[in-house]
Design a protein around this motif. Structure first.
Motif, PDB file in Angstrom:
ATOM      1  N   ALA A 189       0.829  -1.208   0.000  1.00 46.05           N
ATOM      2  CA  ALA A 189       0.000   0.000   0.000  1.00 46.05           C
ATOM      3  C   ALA A 189       0.864   1.258   0.000  1.00 46.05           C
ATOM      4  O   ALA A 189       0.584   2.216  -0.736  1.00 46.05           O
ATOM      5  N   MET A 190       1.924   1.262   0.801  1.00 46.54           N
ATOM      6  CA  MET A 190       2.812   2.425   0.838  1.00 46.54           C
ATOM      7  C   MET A 190       3.490   2.645  -0.512  1.00 46.54           C
ATOM      8  O   MET A 190       3.672   3.788  -0.952  1.00 46.54           O
ATOM      9  N   THR A 191       3.862   1.540  -1.172  1.00 50.35           N
ATOM     10  CA  THR A 191       4.484   1.657  -2.490  1.00 50.35           C
ATOM     11  C   THR A 191       3.542   2.342  -3.471  1.00 50.35           C
ATOM     12  O   THR A 191       3.942   3.239  -4.222  1.00 50.35           O
ATOM     13  N   GLN A 192       2.291   1.939  -3.456  1.00 52.47           N
ATOM     14  CA  GLN A 192       1.320   2.504  -4.391  1.00 52.47           C
ATOM     15  C   GLN A 192       1.076   3.989  -4.127  1.00 52.47           C
ATOM     16  O   GLN A 192       1.160   4.817  -5.039  1.00 52.47           O
ATOM     17  N   TRP A 193       0.764   4.327  -2.903  1.00 55.79           N
ATOM     18  CA  TRP A 193       0.332   5.695  -2.601  1.00 55.79           C
ATOM     19  C   TRP A 193       1.497   6.670  -2.440  1.00 55.79           C
ATOM     20  O   TRP A 193       1.380   7.840  -2.826  1.00 55.79           O
ATOM     21  N   LEU A 194       2.614   6.207  -1.887  1.00 56.80           N
ATOM     22  CA  LEU A 194       3.732   7.110  -1.607  1.00 56.80           C
ATOM     23  C   LEU A 194       4.800   7.131  -2.704  1.00 56.80           C
ATOM     24  O   LEU A 194       5.489   8.144  -2.870  1.00 56.80           O
ATOM     25  N   LEU A 195       4.946   6.033  -3.444  1.00 56.88           N
ATOM     26  CA  LEU A 195       5.993   5.979  -4.465  1.00 56.88           C
ATOM     27  C   LEU A 195       5.448   6.129  -5.880  1.00 56.88           C
ATOM     28  O   LEU A 195       6.210   6.457  -6.787  1.00 56.88           O
ATOM     29  N   PHE A 196       4.167   5.859  -6.071  1.00 55.02           N
ATOM     30  CA  PHE A 196       3.558   6.028  -7.386  1.00 55.02           C
ATOM     31  C   PHE A 196       2.718   7.297  -7.472  1.00 55.02           C
ATOM     32  O   PHE A 196       2.990   8.189  -8.273  1.00 55.02           O
ATOM     33  N   LEU A 197       1.692   7.377  -6.641  1.00 54.36           N
ATOM     34  CA  LEU A 197       0.724   8.477  -6.784  1.00 54.36           C
ATOM     35  C   LEU A 197       1.286   9.810  -6.301  1.00 54.36           C
ATOM     36  O   LEU A 197       1.166  10.830  -6.997  1.00 54.36           O
TER      37      LEU A 197
ATOM     38  N   GLU B 220      -1.622   3.324 -10.030  1.00 55.09           N
ATOM     39  CA  GLU B 220      -0.916   2.963 -11.259  1.00 55.09           C
ATOM     40  C   GLU B 220      -1.558   3.600 -12.478  1.00 55.09           C
ATOM     41  O   GLU B 220      -0.861   4.008 -13.416  1.00 55.09           O
ATOM     42  N   GLU B 221      -2.875   3.708 -12.472  1.00 57.24           N
ATOM     43  CA  GLU B 221      -3.530   4.353 -13.613  1.00 57.24           C
ATOM     44  C   GLU B 221      -3.173   5.836 -13.682  1.00 57.24           C
ATOM     45  O   GLU B 221      -2.979   6.382 -14.778  1.00 57.24           O
ATOM     46  N   CYS B 222      -3.090   6.502 -12.548  1.00 55.68           N
ATOM     47  CA  CYS B 222      -2.728   7.923 -12.560  1.00 55.68           C
ATOM     48  C   CYS B 222      -1.322   8.132 -13.118  1.00 55.68           C
ATOM     49  O   CYS B 222      -1.073   9.102 -13.848  1.00 55.68           O
ATOM     50  N   LEU B 223      -0.409   7.222 -12.817  1.00 60.06           N
ATOM     51  CA  LEU B 223       0.957   7.356 -13.322  1.00 60.06           C
ATOM     52  C   LEU B 223       1.047   6.979 -14.802  1.00 60.06           C
ATOM     53  O   LEU B 223       1.521   7.772 -15.623  1.00 60.06           O
ATOM     54  N   PHE B 224       0.587   5.771 -15.143  1.00 62.81           N
ATOM     55  CA  PHE B 224       0.840   5.247 -16.491  1.00 62.81           C
ATOM     56  C   PHE B 224      -0.186   5.726 -17.517  1.00 62.81           C
ATOM     57  O   PHE B 224       0.188   6.209 -18.590  1.00 62.81           O
ATOM     58  N   ARG B 225      -1.472   5.554 -17.226  1.00 64.72           N
ATOM     59  CA  ARG B 225      -2.481   5.960 -18.199  1.00 64.72           C
ATOM     60  C   ARG B 225      -2.981   7.371 -17.958  1.00 64.72           C
ATOM     61  O   ARG B 225      -3.820   7.873 -18.692  1.00 64.72           O
ATOM     62  N   GLY B 226      -2.423   8.041 -16.920  1.00 63.34           N
ATOM     63  CA  GLY B 226      -2.723   9.442 -16.700  1.00 63.34           C
ATOM     64  C   GLY B 226      -1.570  10.308 -17.157  1.00 63.34           C
ATOM     65  O   GLY B 226      -1.538  10.784 -18.287  1.00 63.34           O
TER      66      GLY B 226
END
Length: 221
Positions: free
Chosen positions: A25-33, A122-128
């Motif tokens: 969860a931390m990886t997704q929200w803190l390192l991606f988004l 992941e969608e916000c990073l890659f497809r956003g």
């Protein structure tokens, strides 16, 4: 993108290994988004435009539901076929399961961390951000390929990259076609959510009978 991948490679693997499901969860929200939103904000880029935060149409949501259900089934079957050709190392699978402590987690928490969080972050990073940033610089085929390959590489494990990249193509098409990130998020959530339910054996009994027979030992994330 490169910043997020560097953070994932150097910090994400450590965080996930140390904190298990909470680390995911931390990886997704803190390192991606968080880096994605911060960089867009710092560069004074319109977030609504960069992330395709447009309200989806009703037909696009129906299409996302159908595509998500279909790709959830097909991607699971493709993962079995891939295991025949290029099997996932059993030792690595056991080590990942031990590190993540998935067996002890309630299903709603698994859905939240493994399905909803990637669908958003992941969608916000890659497809956003990535898709909108490259839309004018590349022809459509190269745009799709670049976003899909980046999505596959972000999962780090080489046996997962090909199928994940193909999933990236499906998601990229959905968001490119609808010009809204929300149908892509819905497809992503359905695919990951079904994988969680198959892995934890929480589908209806009739569905479990069919999936277990079809997927055998290949069922899983």
């Amino acid at each position: 993108l490169f910043l997020c991948l560097l953070l994932l490679f150097y910090a994400g693997t450590y965080i996930q290994g140390r904190y298990g499901l909470a680390g995911v969860a931390m990886t997704q929200w803190l390192l991606f988004l968080l880096p994605t939103v911060f960089i867009l904000w710092y560069a004074r880029v319109n977030l609504r435009t960069a992330l395709s935060l447009r309200a989806p149409t009703f037909p696009s949501l129906i299409a996302a539901l159908l595509m998500g259900a279909g790709w959830a089934v097909l991607s699971q079957q493709l993962s079995v076929l891939q295991d025949w050709v290029w099997p996932f190392p059993e030792a690595l699978a056991q080590e990942m399961a031990k590190l993540m402590h998935f067996d002890d987690a309630p299903v709603p928490l698994l859905i939240l961390v493994l399905a909803l969080s990637p669908a958003i972050c992941e969608e916000c990073l890659f497809r956003g951000a990535l898709l909108s940033g490259l839309r004018k610089a590349l022809p459509t085929w190269a745009l799709f390929l670049c976003v899909a390959v980046a999505f596959g590489v972000s999962h780090l494990i080489i046996q997962r990259m090909t199928l994940t990249a193909v999933s990236g193509l499906v998601l990229t098409f959905m968001i490119w076609r609808t010009r809204s990130i929300f149908p892509g998020m819905l497809v992503h959530f359905i695919v990951n959510g079904v994988a969680v339910l198959i892995q934890t054996q929480h589908l209806p009994e009739a569905a479990l009978t069919i999936t277990n027979k079809a997927l055998g030992e290949g069922a899983g994330f």
